[in-house]
Write a protein that holds these residues in place. Structure first.
Motif, PDB file in Angstrom:
ATOM      1  N   ARG A 128     -24.640 -17.206  27.858  1.00  0.00           N
ATOM      2  CA  ARG A 128     -24.850 -15.828  27.406  1.00  0.00           C
ATOM      3  C   ARG A 128     -25.998 -15.239  28.223  1.00  0.00           C
ATOM      4  O   ARG A 128     -27.133 -15.694  28.129  1.00  0.00           O
ATOM      5  CB  ARG A 128     -25.216 -15.814  25.923  1.00  0.00           C
ATOM      6  N   ILE A 129     -25.690 -14.224  29.037  1.00  0.00           N
ATOM      7  CA  ILE A 129     -26.670 -13.668  29.968  1.00  0.00           C
ATOM      8  C   ILE A 129     -26.862 -12.182  29.676  1.00  0.00           C
ATOM      9  O   ILE A 129     -25.885 -11.442  29.521  1.00  0.00           O
ATOM     10  CB  ILE A 129     -26.212 -13.838  31.440  1.00  0.00           C
ATOM     11  N   ASP A 130     -28.122 -11.741  29.605  1.00  0.00           N
ATOM     12  CA  ASP A 130     -28.445 -10.342  29.295  1.00  0.00           C
ATOM     13  C   ASP A 130     -29.168  -9.662  30.445  1.00  0.00           C
ATOM     14  O   ASP A 130     -29.904 -10.300  31.208  1.00  0.00           O
ATOM     15  CB  ASP A 130     -29.361 -10.270  28.061  1.00  0.00           C
ATOM     16  N   ALA A 131     -28.956  -8.345  30.555  1.00  0.00           N
ATOM     17  CA  ALA A 131     -29.730  -7.496  31.464  1.00  0.00           C
ATOM     18  C   ALA A 131     -29.975  -6.180  30.738  1.00  0.00           C
ATOM     19  O   ALA A 131     -29.237  -5.826  29.807  1.00  0.00           O
ATOM     20  CB  ALA A 131     -28.969  -7.255  32.764  1.00  0.00           C
ATOM     21  N   ALA A 132     -30.998  -5.452  31.173  1.00  0.00           N
ATOM     22  CA  ALA A 132     -31.285  -4.158  30.548  1.00  0.00           C
ATOM     23  C   ALA A 132     -30.041  -3.276  30.628  1.00  0.00           C
ATOM     24  O   ALA A 132     -29.347  -3.250  31.648  1.00  0.00           O
ATOM     25  CB  ALA A 132     -32.463  -3.496  31.246  1.00  0.00           C
ATOM     26  N   LEU A 133     -29.734  -2.554  29.548  1.00  0.00           N
ATOM     27  CA  LEU A 133     -28.527  -1.728  29.495  1.00  0.00           C
ATOM     28  C   LEU A 133     -28.676  -0.527  30.429  1.00  0.00           C
ATOM     29  O   LEU A 133     -29.578   0.288  30.263  1.00  0.00           O
ATOM     30  CB  LEU A 133     -28.291  -1.247  28.063  1.00  0.00           C
ATOM     31  N   PRO A 134     -27.797  -0.407  31.447  1.00  0.00           N
ATOM     32  CA  PRO A 134     -27.898   0.740  32.369  1.00  0.00           C
ATOM     33  C   PRO A 134     -27.610   2.050  31.639  1.00  0.00           C
ATOM     34  O   PRO A 134     -26.862   2.087  30.646  1.00  0.00           O
ATOM     35  CB  PRO A 134     -26.811   0.456  33.422  1.00  0.00           C
ATOM     36  N   GLU A 135     -28.170   3.126  32.153  1.00  0.00           N
ATOM     37  CA  GLU A 135     -27.933   4.445  31.563  1.00  0.00           C
ATOM     38  C   GLU A 135     -26.446   4.779  31.658  1.00  0.00           C
ATOM     39  O   GLU A 135     -25.825   4.634  32.711  1.00  0.00           O
ATOM     40  CB  GLU A 135     -28.755   5.502  32.320  1.00  0.00           C
ATOM     41  N   GLY A 136     -25.859   5.203  30.558  1.00  0.00           N
ATOM     42  CA  GLY A 136     -24.438   5.550  30.543  1.00  0.00           C
ATOM     43  C   GLY A 136     -23.546   4.429  30.066  1.00  0.00           C
ATOM     44  O   GLY A 136     -22.343   4.621  29.863  1.00  0.00           O
ATOM     45  N   ALA A 137     -24.108   3.226  29.895  1.00  0.00           N
ATOM     46  CA  ALA A 137     -23.281   2.067  29.502  1.00  0.00           C
ATOM     47  C   ALA A 137     -23.237   1.865  27.986  1.00  0.00           C
ATOM     48  O   ALA A 137     -22.647   0.903  27.518  1.00  0.00           O
ATOM     49  CB  ALA A 137     -23.809   0.801  30.176  1.00  0.00           C
TER      50      ALA A 137
END
Length: 372
Positions: free
Chosen positions: A184-193
């Motif tokens: 399970r890998i996370d990244a900051a949520l991009p704008e518009g996603a």
């Protein structure tokens, strides 16, 4: 159609096209690449009806036009031409041939009508956003090892990409599991996603996408609907159907009460597991981990070939524990660690184990134990 272009640019485009095309096709046109030349640009389009890739490159277009030709044959020809060669492609529609010339080399290839080439219908996408290539690369690279290859559980044959909420806020998350291990890998949520529908990106698409993500400076335009996903740069567009299925509730299998904490140098650990597993004729042979205060002993006992053990100095302050794992799974999970230390969190010898990279909770791995 008549055009001329440098061999390196043509090879890059054909590399992407031929990797999408299946080598064995019952429909001949699906073995071909559609070449369309206009202005100062040529595009190469290939599909297997589930994935479509379009690669655009600069070219000297003498006559605009389009044709289709065997993707693998053209790729092999271009691959074997000398570096720096100028390649001329000219289509003789009346003869149904594509002439390929480079220096003293000349090839005449059979073509099929462009009208027969299937174009993937453009979908209305529910969500569009942009994401730097290194961010997407990390999300998919660290998850893909856990994709299931079991065709009966088709909904696990890909990476589940969706928006989620982590302890430090909304994230873009990729999850893969085969029932034995989970990533399970996370990244900051991009704008518009924020409105992204959860989609399962197929294994083959994940492999093709990886080729778009090598450029650290690239910004990838991502479009998602409930049936399709598209990743695009100015030169390449990759469109894919998503897996029609429901990904299981993975949060239920990630333990939250594992309190026994082991911290170990990730590289040393992986090398030691690899060494002790050498005596096993099967890569799936269990490696036993015996934990005592600040001490880890890795061992393999293979009655038909021998035994091995190795001791490592670690940080561990809980009660003694013996637990076994598939050597291959341990190596794959340890191979994901970019930081110096890997942290394992155990409950008991029969419960799933959690692994993290140091204190970073944006990448969490779960592996099921084996009996030893």
């Amino acid at each position: 159609m008549k055009l001329s272009m440098e061999r390196g640019a043509l090879l890059r485009a054909m590399n992407r096209a031929q990797s999408v095309v299946e080598r064995r096709n019952t429909i001949p046109i699906l073995g071909n690449v559609l070449i369309e030349a206009e202005g100062d640009q040529v595009s190469f389009r290939a599909t297997d009806l589930d994935i479509e890739v379009i690669d655009k490159a600069r070219a000297m277009v003498i006559h605009a036009g389009a044709t289709t030709v065997s993707a693998h044959t053209l790729h092999e020809i271009v691959r074997k031409l000398p570096d720096g060669a100028m390649v001329e492609l000219s289509d003789d529609a009346s003869a149904g041939r594509l002439e390929v010339r480079a220096g003293r080399s000349h090839f005449s290839l059979q073509t099929l009508p462009r009208e027969d080439f299937p174009i993937m219908a453009s979908a209305e996408y529910d969500c569009d956003f942009s994401c730097p290539a290194p961010v997407l690369r990390r999300l998919f690279d660290k998850a893909k090892f856990a994709i299931s290859t079991e065709e009966t559980r088709y909904y696990l044959n890909g990476v589940y990409m969706h928006a989620a909420t982590a302890t430090d806020g909304p994230v873009l998350r990729c999850v893969a599991t085969d029932g034995h291990r989970l990533a399970r890998i996370d990244a900051a949520l991009p704008e518009g996603a924020e409105r992204i529908p959860g989609v399962i990106v197929p294994r083959k698409t994940v492999g093709e996408l990886r080729k778009l993500l090598d450029d650290d400076e690239a910004i990838i335009a991502v479009s998602v609907s409930e049936t399709k996903v598209r990743f695009a740069t100015p030169e390449v567009t990759l469109t894919s159907k998503v897996i029609d299925g429901t990904f299981p509730d993975y949060s239920r299998v990630i333990p939250t009460n594992n309190t026994r904490r082991l911290e170990v140098d990730a590289a040393e650990f992986a090398q030691a597991v690899d060494r002790v597993a050498t005596v096993s004729s099967e890569r799936s042979r269990a490696v036993k981990m015996a934990l005592d205060e600040d001490r880890l002993v890795l061992s393999v006992n293979a009655p038909d070939s021998g035994a091995a053990d190795e001791e490592l100095a670690v940080a561990y302050a809980d009660e003694r524990l013996e637990i076994g794992f598939n050597a291959k799974y341990l190596l794959e999970i340890a191979g994901q660690v970019d930081r110096e230390n890997a942290v394992f969190l155990f409950n008991s010898s029969g419960d799933p184990t959690v692994m993290r990279e140091g204190n970073d909770e944006s990448a969490v791995y779960v592996v099921m134990p084996m009996r030893v």
